[in-house]
Every structure is written in structure tokens, then in C-alpha cells.
Design a protein around this motif. Structure first.
Motif, PDB file in Angstrom:
ATOM      1  N   CYS A  51       0.737  -1.067   0.395  1.00 56.63           N
ATOM      2  CA  CYS A  51       0.006   0.185  -0.398  1.00 56.63           C
ATOM      3  C   CYS A  51       0.417   1.768   0.213  1.00 56.63           C
ATOM      4  O   CYS A  51       2.208   0.737   0.358  1.00 56.63           O
ATOM      5  CB  CYS A  51      -1.425  -0.369   1.053  1.00 56.63           C
ATOM      6  SG  CYS A  51      -2.121  -1.283   1.325  1.00 56.63           S
ATOM      7  N   LYS A  52       0.579   2.410  -0.373  1.00 62.56           N
ATOM      8  CA  LYS A  52       0.848   3.271  -0.257  1.00 62.56           C
ATOM      9  C   LYS A  52       0.330   4.826  -0.153  1.00 62.56           C
ATOM     10  O   LYS A  52      -0.796   5.040  -0.578  1.00 62.56           O
ATOM     11  CB  LYS A  52       1.383   4.160  -2.213  1.00 62.56           C
ATOM     12  CG  LYS A  52       2.139   4.916  -2.542  1.00 62.56           C
ATOM     13  CD  LYS A  52       2.965   5.426  -4.364  1.00 62.56           C
ATOM     14  CE  LYS A  52       4.148   5.867  -3.553  1.00 62.56           C
ATOM     15  NZ  LYS A  52       4.432   6.638  -4.763  1.00 62.56           N
ATOM     16  N   ILE A  53       1.206   5.361   0.751  1.00 62.14           N
ATOM     17  CA  ILE A  53       0.007   6.669   0.974  1.00 62.14           C
ATOM     18  C   ILE A  53       0.081   8.140  -0.088  1.00 62.14           C
ATOM     19  O   ILE A  53       0.899   8.331  -0.203  1.00 62.14           O
ATOM     20  CB  ILE A  53       0.695   7.145   2.441  1.00 62.14           C
ATOM     21  CG1 ILE A  53       0.616   5.577   3.694  1.00 62.14           C
ATOM     22  CG2 ILE A  53       0.191   8.077   3.033  1.00 62.14           C
ATOM     23  CD1 ILE A  53       1.210   6.186   5.656  1.00 62.14           C
ATOM     24  N   MET A  54      -0.242   8.508  -0.248  1.00 63.06           N
ATOM     25  CA  MET A  54      -0.810   9.133  -1.578  1.00 63.06           C
ATOM     26  C   MET A  54      -2.099  10.232  -1.751  1.00 63.06           C
ATOM     27  O   MET A  54      -2.870   9.822  -0.722  1.00 63.06           O
ATOM     28  CB  MET A  54      -0.849   8.537  -2.961  1.00 63.06           C
ATOM     29  CG  MET A  54      -1.830   7.847  -3.255  1.00 63.06           C
ATOM     30  SD  MET A  54      -1.476   7.289  -5.182  1.00 63.06           S
ATOM     31  CE  MET A  54      -0.349   5.531  -5.256  1.00 63.06           C
ATOM     32  N   ASP A  55      -1.520  11.058  -2.267  1.00 62.36           N
ATOM     33  CA  ASP A  55      -3.078  12.240  -2.722  1.00 62.36           C
ATOM     34  C   ASP A  55      -3.481  11.377  -3.563  1.00 62.36           C
ATOM     35  O   ASP A  55      -3.180  11.857  -5.018  1.00 62.36           O
ATOM     36  CB  ASP A  55      -3.342  13.134  -2.996  1.00 62.36           C
ATOM     37  CG  ASP A  55      -4.609  14.084  -2.533  1.00 62.36           C
ATOM     38  OD1 ASP A  55      -5.071  13.716  -2.590  1.00 62.36           O
ATOM     39  OD2 ASP A  55      -3.494  15.773  -2.617  1.00 62.36           O
ATOM     40  N   TYR A  56      -4.845  10.774  -3.110  1.00 69.11           N
ATOM     41  CA  TYR A  56      -5.225   9.807  -4.575  1.00 69.11           C
ATOM     42  C   TYR A  56      -6.093  10.773  -5.547  1.00 69.11           C
ATOM     43  O   TYR A  56      -6.252  10.152  -6.777  1.00 69.11           O
ATOM     44  CB  TYR A  56      -6.821   9.298  -3.549  1.00 69.11           C
ATOM     45  CG  TYR A  56      -7.179   8.191  -5.144  1.00 69.11           C
ATOM     46  CD1 TYR A  56      -6.240   6.751  -5.166  1.00 69.11           C
ATOM     47  CD2 TYR A  56      -7.964   8.201  -5.376  1.00 69.11           C
ATOM     48  CE1 TYR A  56      -6.985   5.830  -6.212  1.00 69.11           C
ATOM     49  CE2 TYR A  56      -8.937   6.986  -6.244  1.00 69.11           C
ATOM     50  CZ  TYR A  56      -7.900   5.960  -7.094  1.00 69.11           C
ATOM     51  OH  TYR A  56      -8.477   4.554  -7.924  1.00 69.11           O
ATOM     52  N   GLY A  57      -6.694  11.747  -5.234  1.00 71.58           N
ATOM     53  CA  GLY A  57      -7.280  13.020  -6.342  1.00 71.58           C
ATOM     54  C   GLY A  57      -6.512  13.073  -6.935  1.00 71.58           C
ATOM     55  O   GLY A  57      -6.447  13.763  -8.097  1.00 71.58           O
ATOM     56  N   LYS A  58      -5.335  13.461  -6.324  1.00 71.20           N
ATOM     57  CA  LYS A  58      -4.130  14.958  -6.987  1.00 71.20           C
ATOM     58  C   LYS A  58      -3.707  13.124  -8.703  1.00 71.20           C
ATOM     59  O   LYS A  58      -3.200  13.837  -9.301  1.00 71.20           O
ATOM     60  CB  LYS A  58      -3.033  15.223  -6.534  1.00 71.20           C
ATOM     61  CG  LYS A  58      -1.959  15.589  -7.492  1.00 71.20           C
ATOM     62  CD  LYS A  58      -0.751  15.908  -6.012  1.00 71.20           C
ATOM     63  CE  LYS A  58      -0.214  16.897  -6.855  1.00 71.20           C
ATOM     64  NZ  LYS A  58       1.153  16.972  -5.552  1.00 71.20           N
ATOM     65  N   TYR A  59      -3.409  12.289  -7.599  1.00 71.03           N
ATOM     66  CA  TYR A  59      -2.626  10.688  -8.862  1.00 71.03           C
ATOM     67  C   TYR A  59      -3.827  10.525  -9.867  1.00 71.03           C
ATOM     68  O   TYR A  59      -3.170  10.619 -10.719  1.00 71.03           O
ATOM     69  CB  TYR A  59      -3.096   9.319  -7.735  1.00 71.03           C
ATOM     70  CG  TYR A  59      -3.171   8.566  -9.020  1.00 71.03           C
ATOM     71  CD1 TYR A  59      -1.182   8.139  -8.757  1.00 71.03           C
ATOM     72  CD2 TYR A  59      -3.882   7.314  -8.243  1.00 71.03           C
ATOM     73  CE1 TYR A  59      -1.217   6.617  -9.918  1.00 71.03           C
ATOM     74  CE2 TYR A  59      -2.956   6.494  -9.454  1.00 71.03           C
ATOM     75  CZ  TYR A  59      -2.346   6.073 -10.153  1.00 71.03           C
ATOM     76  OH  TYR A  59      -2.162   5.256 -10.586  1.00 71.03           O
ATOM     77  N   LYS A  60      -5.197  10.611  -9.478  1.00 65.75           N
ATOM     78  CA  LYS A  60      -5.370  10.944 -10.934  1.00 65.75           C
ATOM     79  C   LYS A  60      -6.078  11.542 -11.381  1.00 65.75           C
ATOM     80  O   LYS A  60      -5.525  11.443 -12.862  1.00 65.75           O
ATOM     81  CB  LYS A  60      -7.474  10.552  -9.839  1.00 65.75           C
ATOM     82  CG  LYS A  60      -7.404   9.616  -9.392  1.00 65.75           C
ATOM     83  CD  LYS A  60      -7.749   7.960  -9.973  1.00 65.75           C
ATOM     84  CE  LYS A  60      -9.191   7.768 -10.607  1.00 65.75           C
ATOM     85  NZ  LYS A  60      -9.933   7.121 -11.821  1.00 65.75           N
ATOM     86  N   PHE A  61      -6.136  12.952 -11.417  1.00 69.21           N
ATOM     87  CA  PHE A  61      -5.594  13.812 -11.794  1.00 69.21           C
ATOM     88  C   PHE A  61      -4.727  14.431 -13.102  1.00 69.21           C
ATOM     89  O   PHE A  61      -4.519  14.167 -13.633  1.00 69.21           O
ATOM     90  CB  PHE A  61      -5.834  15.265 -10.853  1.00 69.21           C
ATOM     91  CG  PHE A  61      -5.387  16.920 -11.779  1.00 69.21           C
ATOM     92  CD1 PHE A  61      -6.556  17.062 -12.803  1.00 69.21           C
ATOM     93  CD2 PHE A  61      -4.171  16.998 -11.937  1.00 69.21           C
ATOM     94  CE1 PHE A  61      -6.075  18.512 -13.668  1.00 69.21           C
ATOM     95  CE2 PHE A  61      -3.482  18.242 -12.624  1.00 69.21           C
ATOM     96  CZ  PHE A  61      -4.884  19.388 -13.446  1.00 69.21           C
ATOM     97  N   GLU A  62      -3.384  14.159 -12.284  1.00 68.14           N
ATOM     98  CA  GLU A  62      -2.246  13.251 -13.169  1.00 68.14           C
ATOM     99  C   GLU A  62      -2.559  12.048 -14.230  1.00 68.14           C
ATOM    100  O   GLU A  62      -1.926  12.839 -15.717  1.00 68.14           O
ATOM    101  CB  GLU A  62      -1.440  13.216 -12.009  1.00 68.14           C
ATOM    102  CG  GLU A  62      -0.543  13.823 -11.203  1.00 68.14           C
ATOM    103  CD  GLU A  62      -0.059  15.824 -11.994  1.00 68.14           C
ATOM    104  OE1 GLU A  62       0.745  15.050 -12.921  1.00 68.14           O
ATOM    105  OE2 GLU A  62      -0.319  16.691 -11.080  1.00 68.14           O
ATOM    106  N   LEU A  63      -2.940  11.135 -13.983  1.00 68.63           N
ATOM    107  CA  LEU A  63      -3.168  10.038 -14.770  1.00 68.63           C
ATOM    108  C   LEU A  63      -3.436  10.249 -16.459  1.00 68.63           C
ATOM    109  O   LEU A  63      -3.342  10.107 -17.395  1.00 68.63           O
ATOM    110  CB  LEU A  63      -4.292   8.904 -14.002  1.00 68.63           C
ATOM    111  CG  LEU A  63      -3.728   7.369 -14.581  1.00 68.63           C
ATOM    112  CD1 LEU A  63      -2.396   7.177 -14.000  1.00 68.63           C
ATOM    113  CD2 LEU A  63      -4.860   6.603 -13.800  1.00 68.63           C
ATOM    114  N   ALA A  64      -5.122  11.332 -15.816  1.00 75.28           N
ATOM    115  CA  ALA A  64      -5.436  11.994 -16.845  1.00 75.28           C
ATOM    116  C   ALA A  64      -4.980  12.938 -17.485  1.00 75.28           C
ATOM    117  O   ALA A  64      -5.635  13.276 -19.238  1.00 75.28           O
ATOM    118  CB  ALA A  64      -7.053  12.867 -16.041  1.00 75.28           C
ATOM    119  N   LYS A  65      -3.884  13.806 -16.633  1.00 77.66           N
ATOM    120  CA  LYS A  65      -3.441  14.672 -17.691  1.00 77.66           C
ATOM    121  C   LYS A  65      -2.405  14.225 -18.508  1.00 77.66           C
ATOM    122  O   LYS A  65      -2.484  14.452 -20.283  1.00 77.66           O
ATOM    123  CB  LYS A  65      -2.766  15.513 -16.687  1.00 77.66           C
ATOM    124  CG  LYS A  65      -2.232  17.108 -17.467  1.00 77.66           C
ATOM    125  CD  LYS A  65      -1.898  17.647 -16.474  1.00 77.66           C
ATOM    126  CE  LYS A  65      -1.146  18.588 -16.626  1.00 77.66           C
ATOM    127  NZ  LYS A  65      -0.358  19.521 -15.696  1.00 77.66           N
TER     128      LYS A  65
END
Length: 165
Positions: A51-65
């Protein structure tokens, strides 16, 4: 993610990518909550799961970008059509050939169709020679993708652009 993780033990990776070690699922969730971040399972098949501790919203945004950027850089080859008739004149033929060359230079495929009307259907050999002349005219700019073939009342040939240096 977060409350959906029901594993007893998980290997935890911090937000900076550093290993925090193996700990219980509740301790990992508590650690993520303290940092106002999400606990996301990235490798459920691992022993123990990772498991990784991260900001999931930011991760999804970066992925979409990133995905959007890849789509933008992708070139979609269109198929442009050039129609001829068996009784085409020399200058008209050259004009159609020049249009096809322009399409090939811009990276598009070209569909060359000879349309037979009425009694012209008995003289399909004229269409074949016309397409052969066309093939010779685009040599160096395009290669035959699909050779000449009758489709109903049309004889069709596809030409793909050659790789530009």
C-alpha cells in the motif's frame, strides 16, 4: 483504498517513496489519516500486499492529464478519396494525381476509386490500366496498401503514405 483495505498486514510506502515497513492495516490507515492523505493498495498480489500513502485525487488528476497529453500527440491517419472515371482526360487525371500526392505528403491514406456507369461495366480493363497509371504516378510518395479490386460498380485501390524522413 482507505476503508476498503481489509488486510491484516500490509507493506507501506510513504508519500515520498520511502519504505515504512510492514504494519497492520489499521495502523497504516491511521498513519495516512494523520498526514491527511489516502492509503491506496498498489500491489494486492504481494505477500504482504503493498500500500502507498498518497493524495488519490491528485494521482487521478495526473493520470488523466498524462492520458490526455498522449491522445493529443497521436496522429490519426484519415482516408481521403479520389474518384476517377474510365473516360477521364489526361489533364483531369494529372489534377487528381496531384491531389492524391498532396494527401499522401500530409500523411493520409488515399482511396482511389474508378466508377463504372452503364455500359462501362463491360470495360473494367480500362479501369485496371487507369489504376496502374495512378500507381506509377504516386511511386516514391506512397505504397499500395490494397491492390485494385472490384467492389460493386467501383474498382478500388488503397495507397498508404511512405515513411517521411
Amino acid at each position: 483504498m482507505n476503508e476498503d483495505i481489509r488486510e491484516k498486514e500490509v507493506r507501506v510506502i510513504g508519500p515520498d517513496g520511502d519504505q515504512l515497513g510492514i504494519m497492520t492495516g489499521t495502523a497504516a490507515k491511521k498513519l495516512a489519516a494523520e498526514k491527511d492523505l489516502d492509503l491506496v493498495m498498489i500491489a494486492p498480489q504481494g505477500k504482504p500486499p503493498v500500500c502507498k500513502i498518497m493524495d488519490y485525487g491528485k494521482y487521478k488528476f495526473e493520470l488523466a492529464k498524462r492520458e490526455k497529453e498522449q491522445r493529443k500527440n497521436q496522429k490519426v491517419a484519415e482516408v481521403k478519396e479520389v474518384r476517377l472515371s474510365p473516360s477521364i482526360d489526361t489533364h483531369d487525371f494529372e489534377t487528381k494525381l496531384n491531389n492524391a500526392l498532396k494527401f499522401l505528403k500530409s500523411g493520409d491514406k488515399v482511396k482511389v476509386a474508378v466508377r463504372f456507369r452503364g455500359r462501362e461495366m463491360q470495360h473494367t480493363a480500362l479501369g485496371k490500366t487507369l489504376l496502374d497509371r495512378f500507381k506509377d504516378g504516386v511511386e516514391g510518395f506512397g505504397v499500395i496498401d490494397r491492390p485494385a479490386k472490384m467492389e460493386g460498380r467501383n474498382m478500388v485501390m488503397f495507397i498508404a503514405p511512405t515513411a517521411q524522413k
